[in-house]
Design an enzyme around this catalytic site. Structure first.
Site, short mmCIF file in Angstrom:
data_model
loop_
_atom_site.label_atom_id
_atom_site.label_comp_id
_atom_site.label_asym_id
_atom_site.label_seq_id
_atom_site.Cartn_x
_atom_site.Cartn_y
_atom_site.Cartn_z
N ASP A 1 72.86 71.57 63.43
CA ASP A 1 73.39 70.31 62.91
C ASP A 1 73.38 70.30 61.39
O ASP A 1 72.59 71.00 60.75
CB ASP A 1 72.61 69.12 63.47
CG ASP A 1 71.13 69.15 63.09
OD1 ASP A 1 70.55 70.24 63.14
OD2 ASP A 1 70.58 68.08 62.74
N GLU B 1 67.81 68.28 63.66
CA GLU B 1 66.84 68.48 62.59
C GLU B 1 67.13 67.58 61.40
O GLU B 1 66.22 67.07 60.76
CB GLU B 1 66.86 69.95 62.13
CG GLU B 1 65.66 70.36 61.28
CD GLU B 1 65.84 70.11 59.78
OE1 GLU B 1 64.84 70.20 59.05
OE2 GLU B 1 66.98 69.82 59.35
N GLU B 2 68.40 67.35 61.12
CA GLU B 2 68.79 66.61 59.93
C GLU B 2 68.67 65.09 60.09
O GLU B 2 68.63 64.37 59.10
CB GLU B 2 70.23 66.95 59.53
CG GLU B 2 70.44 68.39 59.09
CD GLU B 2 69.81 68.70 57.74
OE1 GLU B 2 69.08 67.84 57.21
OE2 GLU B 2 70.03 69.80 57.21
N GLU C 1 64.95 77.89 56.84
CA GLU C 1 65.33 76.88 55.85
C GLU C 1 65.54 77.54 54.48
O GLU C 1 64.89 78.53 54.14
CB GLU C 1 64.23 75.82 55.74
CG GLU C 1 64.10 74.92 56.95
CD GLU C 1 65.27 73.96 57.10
OE1 GLU C 1 66.11 73.86 56.18
OE2 GLU C 1 65.36 73.32 58.16
#
EC number: 3.5.1.18
Length: 377
Positions: A69, A134-135, A163
């Site tokens: 995402d 995750e976002e 990341e």
């Protein structure tokens, strides 16, 4: 390896997977991995799609973790090229998610593929944990997969989270921990009234002034050798009706703490309550714990990624714990050693997000060498 990484990164960027939507990214990944004999397990929760894939049968378990995402694009007219076109301009791959984190996700996948092709009977298990949440809320993604694995007594020994950790040059920083994050939503009650008759009302802003001074100046700790001191910031304040002649009935204050291992969320809650009681405030408070701090001390995983970076690009990375939270906080709950490494983070979430295609190729090489260091030594 660079061409393979960039090609897959472009395929993923083409899909407008605004969180928590996956838009087919994980299907692309699963089909590739399945051809190499990876066991594929889908773990959907509500509107979030999660993928758990693994190859091998014995410990140690080395997991690559990432997310498909991305955040919204913002004004697309401000982009040099359409944000999901994945164009390469002057050696830079542009697109939403190029740096955070479809580029490093592609590099991790290609690294795992290349290692398995060369070592089909490798020792250990190579796994990939991929989520589409995750976002945004991060409620139905990695944490739910971790909970599922823990109920089955499955282990993760080492985890590389892709990341974008690099600051000025690829490989200059790896993250070996993150601070905890807790948010307080505080409501302080007063009595609404006319500003000309303050004796008939109770102004919650005035009542809270000394409390706010204490809250914002209090030293929670001095940090330690791994973490900077705990930091508190007020994020939002609101009171009143918008009229200049009405004393407000309530004051809303939202504040966030990024805290190190010198304190706990319970210590924070207790201290804030003591401050509120000290100043005789009528209040209610709602707490939201996003994650506790975690730390991977020097050991096999940190040594392996450090060595891989040194061998590939000739620099020694600095291990840091600053920045925001990541899904590493959930994986650390399994007792795993967790480290984050990826490309430069200078354009993440911005218009014209981009990543160097050369750096993407190097990321793939580094992840591959990390596997070699962990499994072949």
């Amino acid at each position: 390896m660079r061409e393979k990484v960039v090609s897959l990164a472009q395929d993923l960027i083409h899909r407008s997977s605004i969180s928590p939507n996956d838009e087919g990214c994980q299907k692309i990944i699963a089909e590739r991995l399945e051809k190499l004999g990876f066991q594929i397990e889908w773990m959907p929760f509500n509107d979030t799609l999660n993928l758990w894939a693994k190859h091998g049968t014995s410990e140690p378990v080395i997991a690559f973790a990432g997310h498909t995402d991305v955040v919204p694009t913002g004004d697309e007219n401000q982009w040099s090229s359409p944000p999901f076109s994945a164009e390469i301009i002057d050696g830079m791959l542009y697109g939403r998610g190029a740096a955070d984190m479809k580029g490093s996700l592609a590099a991790m996948i290609v690294a795992a593929e290349e290692y398995v092709k060369a070592n089909p009977n490798h020792k250990g298990i190579i796994a990939l944990l991929i989520t589409s949440d995750e976002e945004a809320a991060a409620k139905d993604g990695t944490i739910r997969v971790v909970e599922t694995l823990m109920t089955r007594d499955e282990k993760i020994t080492y985890c590389m989270v892709g990341e974008p950790s690099s600051a000025k040059n690829l490989g200059d920083v790896v993250k070996n921990g993150r601070r905890g994050s807790i948010t307080g939503n505080l409501y302080i009650q007063g009595i609404q009234g006319h500003v000309a008759y303050p004796h008939l009302a109770e102004n919650p802003i005035h009542k809270a002034a000394l409390f706010l001074q204490e809250l914002t100046t209090y030293q929670w700790d001095k940090g330690n050798e791994f973490f900077p001191p705990t930091s508190l910031q007020i994020a939002n304040i609101h009171a009143g009706t918008g009229s200049n002649n009405v004393i407000p009935a309530e004051l809303y204050i939202q504040f966030n703490l990024r805290y190190c291992t010198e304190v706990t969320d319970e210590i924070i809650k207790q201290k804030v309550a003591e401050m509120l009681e000290k100043h005789n405030l009528k209040y209610r408070i709602e707490w939201n714990l996003s994650g506790n701090p975690f730390l991977t001390k020097p050991g096999k995983l940190l040594d392996s990624i450090t060595s891989a970076i040194e061998e590939t690009i000739g620099i020694t990375p600095k291990a840091e714990t600053g920045g925001g939270t990541s899904d590493g906080r959930f994986i650390a709950l399994m007792g795993a050693e967790v480290v984050e490494f990826g490309p430069l983070n200078s354009t993440i979430h911005k218009v014209n997000e981009c990543v160097s295609v050369e750096d993407l190729g190097k990321c793939g090489e580094i992840y591959h060498k990390m596997l070699v260091n962990l499994l072949d030594s």
